[in-house]
Design a protein around this motif. Structure first.
Motif, PDB file in Angstrom:
ATOM      1  N   GLY A 196      35.261  44.103  61.520  1.00  0.00           N
ATOM      2  CA  GLY A 196      36.703  44.579  60.822  1.00  0.00           C
ATOM      3  C   GLY A 196      36.953  45.813  60.530  1.00  0.00           C
ATOM      4  N   LEU A 197      36.263  46.797  61.260  1.00  0.00           N
ATOM      5  CA  LEU A 197      36.508  48.112  61.165  1.00  0.00           C
ATOM      6  C   LEU A 197      37.879  48.399  61.880  1.00  0.00           C
ATOM      7  CD1 LEU A 197      34.695  49.934  59.486  1.00  0.00           C
ATOM      8  CD2 LEU A 197      33.497  47.947  59.902  1.00  0.00           C
ATOM      9  N   ASP A 198      38.739  48.974  61.138  1.00  0.00           N
ATOM     10  CA  ASP A 198      40.001  49.291  61.981  1.00  0.00           C
ATOM     11  C   ASP A 198      40.332  50.934  61.885  1.00  0.00           C
ATOM     12  OD1 ASP A 198      40.661  49.426  59.222  1.00  0.00           O
ATOM     13  OD2 ASP A 198      42.255  48.092  59.276  1.00  0.00           O
ATOM     14  N   GLN A 199      39.482  51.637  61.580  1.00  0.00           N
ATOM     15  CA  GLN A 199      39.962  53.163  61.542  1.00  0.00           C
ATOM     16  C   GLN A 199      38.694  53.775  62.238  1.00  0.00           C
ATOM     17  OE1 GLN A 199      42.472  54.467  57.965  1.00  0.00           O
ATOM     18  NE2 GLN A 199      40.609  53.622  57.119  1.00  0.00           N
ATOM     19  N   PHE A 200      39.178  54.783  63.366  1.00  0.00           N
ATOM     20  CA  PHE A 200      38.240  55.408  64.039  1.00  0.00           C
ATOM     21  C   PHE A 200      38.360  56.938  64.191  1.00  0.00           C
ATOM     22  CE2 PHE A 200      37.748  50.934  64.654  1.00  0.00           C
ATOM     23  CZ  PHE A 200      36.174  50.876  65.156  1.00  0.00           C
ATOM     24  N   LEU A 201      37.510  57.676  64.037  1.00  0.00           N
ATOM     25  CA  LEU A 201      38.013  59.158  64.233  1.00  0.00           C
ATOM     26  C   LEU A 201      36.849  59.642  65.464  1.00  0.00           C
ATOM     27  CD1 LEU A 201      38.681  62.149  63.815  1.00  0.00           C
ATOM     28  CD2 LEU A 201      37.037  62.101  61.878  1.00  0.00           C
TER      29      LEU A 201
ATOM     30  N   GLU B 110      29.133  67.528  56.950  1.00  0.00           N
ATOM     31  CA  GLU B 110      30.258  67.818  56.494  1.00  0.00           C
ATOM     32  C   GLU B 110      31.449  66.762  56.767  1.00  0.00           C
ATOM     33  OE1 GLU B 110      33.821  71.228  56.309  1.00  0.00           O
ATOM     34  OE2 GLU B 110      31.826  71.769  56.971  1.00  0.00           O
ATOM     35  N   LEU B 111      31.216  66.293  58.017  1.00  0.00           N
ATOM     36  CA  LEU B 111      32.259  65.021  58.295  1.00  0.00           C
ATOM     37  C   LEU B 111      31.866  63.919  57.627  1.00  0.00           C
ATOM     38  CD1 LEU B 111      32.099  65.833  62.402  1.00  0.00           C
ATOM     39  CD2 LEU B 111      34.008  66.162  60.700  1.00  0.00           C
ATOM     40  N   VAL B 112      30.429  63.603  57.645  1.00  0.00           N
ATOM     41  CA  VAL B 112      30.034  62.138  57.146  1.00  0.00           C
ATOM     42  C   VAL B 112      30.465  62.343  55.655  1.00  0.00           C
ATOM     43  CG1 VAL B 112      28.068  60.927  56.336  1.00  0.00           C
ATOM     44  CG2 VAL B 112      28.402  62.002  58.595  1.00  0.00           C
ATOM     45  N   ALA B 113      30.297  63.664  54.856  1.00  0.00           N
ATOM     46  CA  ALA B 113      30.634  63.525  53.566  1.00  0.00           C
ATOM     47  C   ALA B 113      31.853  63.250  53.076  1.00  0.00           C
ATOM     48  CB  ALA B 113      30.262  65.180  53.083  1.00  0.00           C
ATOM     49  N   ALA B 114      32.971  63.425  54.067  1.00  0.00           N
ATOM     50  CA  ALA B 114      34.116  62.933  53.651  1.00  0.00           C
ATOM     51  C   ALA B 114      34.418  61.761  53.971  1.00  0.00           C
ATOM     52  CB  ALA B 114      35.016  63.698  54.933  1.00  0.00           C
ATOM     53  N   LEU B 115      33.477  60.819  54.505  1.00  0.00           N
ATOM     54  CA  LEU B 115      33.822  59.395  54.564  1.00  0.00           C
ATOM     55  C   LEU B 115      33.402  58.370  53.697  1.00  0.00           C
ATOM     56  CD1 LEU B 115      31.903  59.215  58.041  1.00  0.00           C
ATOM     57  CD2 LEU B 115      34.328  59.538  57.584  1.00  0.00           C
ATOM     58  N   PRO B 116      34.136  57.571  53.064  1.00  0.00           N
ATOM     59  CA  PRO B 116      34.025  56.618  51.852  1.00  0.00           C
ATOM     60  C   PRO B 116      32.778  55.563  52.249  1.00  0.00           C
ATOM     61  CG  PRO B 116      35.952  55.757  53.246  1.00  0.00           C
ATOM     62  CD  PRO B 116      35.555  57.078  53.835  1.00  0.00           C
ATOM     63  N   SER B 117      32.574  55.054  51.302  1.00  0.00           N
ATOM     64  CA  SER B 117      31.333  54.018  51.407  1.00  0.00           C
ATOM     65  C   SER B 117      31.995  52.939  52.327  1.00  0.00           C
ATOM     66  CB  SER B 117      31.090  53.291  50.168  1.00  0.00           C
ATOM     67  OG  SER B 117      30.234  52.360  50.271  1.00  0.00           O
ATOM     68  N   GLY B 118      30.922  52.253  53.275  1.00  0.00           N
ATOM     69  CA  GLY B 118      31.408  51.317  54.211  1.00  0.00           C
ATOM     70  C   GLY B 118      31.813  51.859  55.505  1.00  0.00           C
TER      71      GLY B 118
ATOM     72  N   GLU C 109      40.424  56.453  52.166  1.00  0.00           N
ATOM     73  CA  GLU C 109      39.995  55.771  50.990  1.00  0.00           C
ATOM     74  C   GLU C 109      39.483  54.112  51.394  1.00  0.00           C
ATOM     75  OE1 GLU C 109      40.388  56.293  47.671  1.00  0.00           O
ATOM     76  OE2 GLU C 109      40.906  58.331  48.153  1.00  0.00           O
ATOM     77  N   ARG C 110      39.719  54.192  52.508  1.00  0.00           N
ATOM     78  CA  ARG C 110      39.178  52.811  53.254  1.00  0.00           C
ATOM     79  C   ARG C 110      37.970  53.312  54.427  1.00  0.00           C
ATOM     80  NH1 ARG C 110      41.255  49.588  56.204  1.00  0.00           N
ATOM     81  NH2 ARG C 110      42.960  50.817  57.166  1.00  0.00           N
ATOM     82  N   PRO C 111      37.136  52.421  54.553  1.00  0.00           N
ATOM     83  CA  PRO C 111      35.962  52.935  55.773  1.00  0.00           C
ATOM     84  C   PRO C 111      36.573  53.366  57.053  1.00  0.00           C
ATOM     85  CG  PRO C 111      35.255  50.604  54.856  1.00  0.00           C
ATOM     86  CD  PRO C 111      36.844  50.941  54.413  1.00  0.00           C
ATOM     87  N   VAL C 112      36.029  54.272  57.493  1.00  0.00           N
ATOM     88  CA  VAL C 112      36.264  55.203  59.058  1.00  0.00           C
ATOM     89  C   VAL C 112      35.103  55.116  59.768  1.00  0.00           C
ATOM     90  CG1 VAL C 112      36.816  57.105  59.884  1.00  0.00           C
ATOM     91  CG2 VAL C 112      38.044  56.312  57.678  1.00  0.00           C
ATOM     92  N   VAL C 113      35.156  54.936  61.087  1.00  0.00           N
ATOM     93  CA  VAL C 113      34.073  54.974  61.916  1.00  0.00           C
ATOM     94  C   VAL C 113      34.190  56.423  62.449  1.00  0.00           C
ATOM     95  CG1 VAL C 113      33.041  54.104  64.035  1.00  0.00           C
ATOM     96  CG2 VAL C 113      34.105  52.729  62.260  1.00  0.00           C
ATOM     97  N   LEU C 114      33.309  57.304  62.360  1.00  0.00           N
ATOM     98  CA  LEU C 114      33.052  58.591  62.901  1.00  0.00           C
ATOM     99  C   LEU C 114      32.409  58.557  64.152  1.00  0.00           C
ATOM    100  CD1 LEU C 114      33.303  61.524  63.026  1.00  0.00           C
ATOM    101  CD2 LEU C 114      31.264  61.787  61.546  1.00  0.00           C
TER     102      LEU C 114
ATOM    103  N   VAL D  70      41.002  44.338  66.823  1.00  0.00           N
ATOM    104  CA  VAL D  70      41.973  44.431  65.704  1.00  0.00           C
ATOM    105  C   VAL D  70      43.076  45.249  66.412  1.00  0.00           C
ATOM    106  CG1 VAL D  70      41.917  45.703  63.645  1.00  0.00           C
ATOM    107  CG2 VAL D  70      39.673  44.663  64.664  1.00  0.00           C
ATOM    108  N   PRO D  71      44.160  44.662  66.573  1.00  0.00           N
ATOM    109  CA  PRO D  71      45.327  45.293  67.376  1.00  0.00           C
ATOM    110  C   PRO D  71      45.884  46.372  66.277  1.00  0.00           C
ATOM    111  CG  PRO D  71      45.383  42.849  67.463  1.00  0.00           C
ATOM    112  CD  PRO D  71      44.382  42.990  66.651  1.00  0.00           C
ATOM    113  N   THR D  72      45.647  46.313  64.952  1.00  0.00           N
ATOM    114  CA  THR D  72      46.493  47.211  63.982  1.00  0.00           C
ATOM    115  C   THR D  72      45.398  48.464  63.883  1.00  0.00           C
ATOM    116  OG1 THR D  72      45.405  45.913  62.264  1.00  0.00           O
ATOM    117  CG2 THR D  72      47.654  45.473  62.787  1.00  0.00           C
ATOM    118  N   ALA D  73      44.387  48.517  64.694  1.00  0.00           N
ATOM    119  CA  ALA D  73      43.453  49.461  64.410  1.00  0.00           C
ATOM    120  C   ALA D  73      44.103  50.860  64.783  1.00  0.00           C
ATOM    121  CB  ALA D  73      42.428  49.476  65.500  1.00  0.00           C
TER     122      ALA D  73
END
Length: 265
Positions: free
Chosen positions: A71-76, A176-184, A150-155, A96-99
């Motif tokens: 269900g992860l739908d945001q990727f950096l 520094e990059l990971v510190a910006a990521l929210p829980s999950g 505010e929602r989970p992001v995959v780095l 996830v077509p809406t990713a």
């Protein structure tokens, strides 16, 4: 949808007198978007370098598909490289077509291929920023315009950090990059090993250096530091061919690439 690209500069000139990691990697994968200087480096590398590029790419495919399946739908994706199908957004948008996917690279030739990276499914979003991982603040500033932190992001840091030696603060950049990521959120990282095949690692490092590219291969313990404070997903930090989740395992073969996926608690 495809986002607008106000932050894409006019394509800077490509320096064909110096090899670039993205273009050497493209050559190793059999691509055509490289120059004689990149091919010259690639041809001096041992055959195992071709295997490592293939194994690394396959790991990325498996990890991205598994995360999208959860269900992860945001990727950096930092250190995107020259587009090679399937690209990350193609993998995750199958599930996830809406990713939403933000790509980042510092090679001008990748900018020229940004249109290919920006072809999202209508329901989703892709975007691209020309930036260097050594400027995580710049990357995060742009990514926040596209991704909801505010929602989970995959780095995704695929075969990138071994091009950042210790004197360039590699571990600090990832922190520094990971510190910006929210829980999950999750970190997906692969990295060339210095301790699995030491002689090969030395040979590869020397050949890249001849092309003007510095490498910082690391031991397993040093790679594990990138995951400090995170929850490693099973099977943990293993070689690229050993990282498998919910799909048939690839054929057994040695690999000089460490790979892991970890959750931000």
């Amino acid at each position: 949808m495809v986002t607008g690209t106000p932050d894409l500069p006019s394509t800077p000139p490509i320096d064909t007198s110096k090899a670039h990691p993205a273009r050497v990697y493209d050559w190793l994968l059999g691509g055509k978007d490289n120059y004689p200087v990149d091919e010259a480096v690639g041809r001096q590398l041992p055959p195992e370098a071709h295997d490592a590029a293939r194994q690394n790419r396959a790991f990325m495919n498996r990890a991205a598909a598994w995360l999208a399946g959860r269900g992860l739908d945001q990727f950096l994706d930092v250190g995107t490289g020259i587009p090679t199908e399937p690209n990350l957004h193609q993998i995750v948008q199958r599930t996830v077509p809406t990713a939403r996917v933000v790509y980042t690279d510092n090679d001008p030739i990748v900018l020229r291929h940004a249109e290919a990276l920006l072809v999202s499914r209508p329901e989703g979003v892709t975007d691209y920023i020309q930036a260097d991982v050594r400027r995580p603040d710049q990357i995060l500033e742009h990514a926040r315009r596209i991704l909801d932190f505010e929602r989970p992001v995959v780095l995704s840091l695929i075969a990138l950090m071994h091009f950042v030696p210790d004197d360039q603060n590699a571990h600090g950049i990832v922190r520094e990059l990971v510190a910006a990521l929210p829980s999950g959120s999750h970190l997906v990282l692969s990295h060339a090993a210095s301790d699995l095949y030491p002689e090969l690692a030395e040979q590869v490092t020397a050949e890249y250096a001849k092309g003007g590219i510095r490498l910082g291969f690391r031991t397993r313990a040093e790679v594990a530091r990138f995951f400090d404070g995170l929850e490693l997903v099973e099977p943990g930090l293993v070689t690229a061919t050993e990282w498998v989740k919910d799909v048939p395992a690839p054929r057994p073969e040695g690999s000089g690439i460490y790979a892991g996926v970890a959750r931000v608690p």
